[in-house]
Design a protein around this motif. Sequence first.
Motif, PDB file in Angstrom:
ATOM      1  N   ILE A 701     -16.525 -12.434 -56.326  1.00 60.27           N
ATOM      2  CA  ILE A 701     -17.775 -12.332 -56.794  1.00 60.27           C
ATOM      3  C   ILE A 701     -18.639 -13.487 -56.334  1.00 60.27           C
ATOM      4  O   ILE A 701     -19.913 -13.671 -56.060  1.00 60.27           O
ATOM      5  N   CYS A 702     -18.069 -14.783 -56.381  1.00 59.63           N
ATOM      6  CA  CYS A 702     -18.607 -15.878 -55.925  1.00 59.63           C
ATOM      7  C   CYS A 702     -18.981 -15.728 -54.533  1.00 59.63           C
ATOM      8  O   CYS A 702     -20.319 -16.113 -53.912  1.00 59.63           O
ATOM      9  N   GLU A 703     -17.896 -15.039 -53.599  1.00 59.43           N
ATOM     10  CA  GLU A 703     -18.450 -14.758 -52.134  1.00 59.43           C
ATOM     11  C   GLU A 703     -19.553 -13.816 -51.983  1.00 59.43           C
ATOM     12  O   GLU A 703     -20.171 -13.955 -51.037  1.00 59.43           O
ATOM     13  N   MET A 704     -19.561 -12.940 -52.931  1.00 63.11           N
ATOM     14  CA  MET A 704     -20.703 -11.739 -52.922  1.00 63.11           C
ATOM     15  C   MET A 704     -22.004 -12.403 -53.164  1.00 63.11           C
ATOM     16  O   MET A 704     -23.038 -12.118 -52.516  1.00 63.11           O
ATOM     17  N   LEU A 705     -22.226 -13.704 -53.786  1.00 63.65           N
ATOM     18  CA  LEU A 705     -23.279 -14.401 -54.331  1.00 63.65           C
ATOM     19  C   LEU A 705     -23.599 -15.522 -53.550  1.00 63.65           C
ATOM     20  O   LEU A 705     -25.099 -15.815 -53.254  1.00 63.65           O
ATOM     21  N   LEU A 706     -22.851 -16.026 -52.785  1.00 67.98           N
ATOM     22  CA  LEU A 706     -22.929 -17.391 -52.381  1.00 67.98           C
ATOM     23  C   LEU A 706     -21.943 -17.663 -51.361  1.00 67.98           C
ATOM     24  O   LEU A 706     -20.738 -17.465 -51.483  1.00 67.98           O
ATOM     25  N   GLN A 707     -22.190 -18.084 -50.103  1.00 67.39           N
ATOM     26  CA  GLN A 707     -21.196 -18.644 -48.988  1.00 67.39           C
ATOM     27  C   GLN A 707     -21.532 -19.815 -48.365  1.00 67.39           C
ATOM     28  O   GLN A 707     -22.734 -19.819 -48.271  1.00 67.39           O
TER      29      GLN A 707
END
Length: 806
Positions: A701-707
């Motif tokens: 979910i972190c990767e979906m929102l911010l990379q």
Amino acid sequence: MLNRPSVHGLLSSCLIAGILLLAGCATPPSVPHRARVDTPPRPPAVLQEHLLWYLAPATDWEKEALPIGNGRLGAMVFGRTANERIQLNEDTLWSGGPRDCQNPDALKFLPDVRELLFDGRPAEAMQIANQYLMGQPRTLRPYQTLGDLRLTLPGHENVEDYRRELNLDTATIRISYRIGQVRYTREIFASHPDQVIVMRFSCSQPGGLTLIASLDRPEPTIASTRDGHTLLMDGNLDHGNGLDFRVTLRAQAEGGRIFAPERRLEIRDATSATLWLGAATSFGGRDASGGADEAVARAVEKPLSTLRSAHLADYQSLYRRVLLDLGGEASYLPTDQRLARVKDGFEDPGLAALLFQFGRYLLISSSRPGDLPANLQGLWADGLNPPWNSDYHLNINLEMNYWPAEPANLSECHQPLFQLIESLRDPGRETARRQYGAGGWVAHHITDVWGFTVPGDGAQWGLWPMGGAWLCQHLWEHYAFTLDERFLRDRAYPVMREAAQFFLDYLVEDPKGRLVTGPSMSPENSYRLPDGTTGVLCMGPSMDTQIVRDLFQHCLAAATVLDLDPAFRSQLQTTLKRLPPTQVGKHGQIMEWSEDYEEPEPGHRHISHLFALHPGSEITPHETPKLARAARVTLERRLANGGGHTGWSRAWIINFWARLGDGNEARRHLVELLKQSIAPNLLDLHPPFQIDGNFGATAGICEMLLQSHAGAIELLPALPGSWPEGRVSGLRARGGFEVDLEWHEGELVRARLISLAGAACRLRVANPVQIRRNSPDGSRVTVVSKEPGLVEFETRRGGQYFVVPE
């Protein structure tokens, strides 16, 4: 202020030339992990995204009991009314002890196994490897339960208005029910500051509470009472040859009386009661009895309100760093009913947000500085022989446990992993020297708290010398997110350098003149040779090469930042040029092996050859579009053949799709994880229970929102269409940035970046934006366009920068 090139260019490992160019800049100062600037106020109400709750007690440890923990002490709480069971763990309670498992024949037979593999004779290689290359012994001893706290409440068999809940915001379990007109409540929390589990029992009728407490364990122990208020359980593992341990339980009642007959405590006719539970072992030469007794004695001297306040202040300083709202209608159904509705096709973004925060809760509860890292089941394991010994698997599982540590703003919780890595260096040096005739240090696919670094289990699983190298990625990532140069110099780089030295000595030339690893494998998978022979062991599997490349590039970048080891850097650069490239096979897929073999099991749970996509950064849609397309084909082929059938594998797939920028696919697999692999208590099932899937989902979910892995921060890189509205605050990005995001109708409304290190910020944007200082209407910041869709601007430490669409 120093003018610096973008630190994000340094942090990308996509192109080694870019790393070295940008690593030569001045490095920002170290940043305290808890640095905050103008944190948004916390809503006072407990939202459903922070609450697991149920209308019945748990009957199943794995699927229904609720976990609490303070990093070292853990419990699984069933919430039964008349006969409560609270299963206990202490993170150092491991069977066995230090031992020399090196195989004296390994080095002698290593060339034979390599020659057989180069000759295409994997079955013969496997036979010799199993006989001569494996550890002696080759198996681990298990992590074990501490025991059970049993609570008997006479007359509480038939109750009404039952409710059981775990409040993630307070890390507290609460159980309440009614018998007639009398209301009974329990409150349970595990205090990190006071190192005890605290249990509070109360009833609405004066004198209406009676309970009997006892302690037991599957193996013989000695139970005794002391001073009329204290129950003790003492034991020793391995039939007296292992660790000593003690559990200390102290009771206090308001009203009524306490009795301490042999082996139990009885509280009769009280209005309320408090139990304090402490435990300790002799791990590391500690005093088990003294440690447990002293923790309880200190806690008993404090008012319950003081214990609770200290617990909340400590826990919420970590948990409240991140808020997530994925939109959708608020749900006021019990958690198990919400999960059942998702399995029936109901849309519930709030349940995804709850799963995200539950992963953060589990990491805080199972991994604190000074304690041991989270194992296959985190902190919680039942019985004397839990699945896979509840050990540390290094061929993805332990690493996945810590994927959310940095992006989900729990950097301190990463520390136990670093301590474990450091503890493996000495035994890993012996394994490198005696097993391979190499310098540096090495670890294979499993380890424990006793320094196990040799190949374990069987050759088809354990002859994989990449565990230590993969762990080293976490050392670099901690630096990448924090820019803590002292950590890089004193702790990370020495370990990374030694791991790289092992591979400089270990790599061998293949018939094509390339340098490859081996004997090794693509973890737990098999291949088929043109003559129909099936093999597992091989030379130069793609994952190995990708991990070696990742390690070498990070060592190069670290040495450049620290201005160290020019000769060593040169050796790394020369060796990098001789590694096999990541290749595309006949199906358009990323090749899993150095040759384009067929797969007997094309839906295998491991998707190891996509390490370069995630958690590595060699494959990105922007820098390597051809390889990114091949990675998509790889995923599609795996999934078409039944891949992703375990919880952790499905969690990894979420991260893969997010890295490919496909939010709808990432969200689809998040939903599939909920449908197929998440139990009613939200724990991940392999099956059985493995905690890695929880942590992998939070990271996904972190990767979906911010990379931020590919040399720039990318906002909402994989936002699914089913999350059109939402906001998140407190995520972390590489380069020392904290990021808040808000979006509407699938488009960014605004973002706030807090610069914790004063580094230049590189931002990848799909549409033109303005950068404003201190507020969305603040002064405009000068932006330099590096290429279409890529901008860069300078920041000041502690400064706030708002990204506003034009």
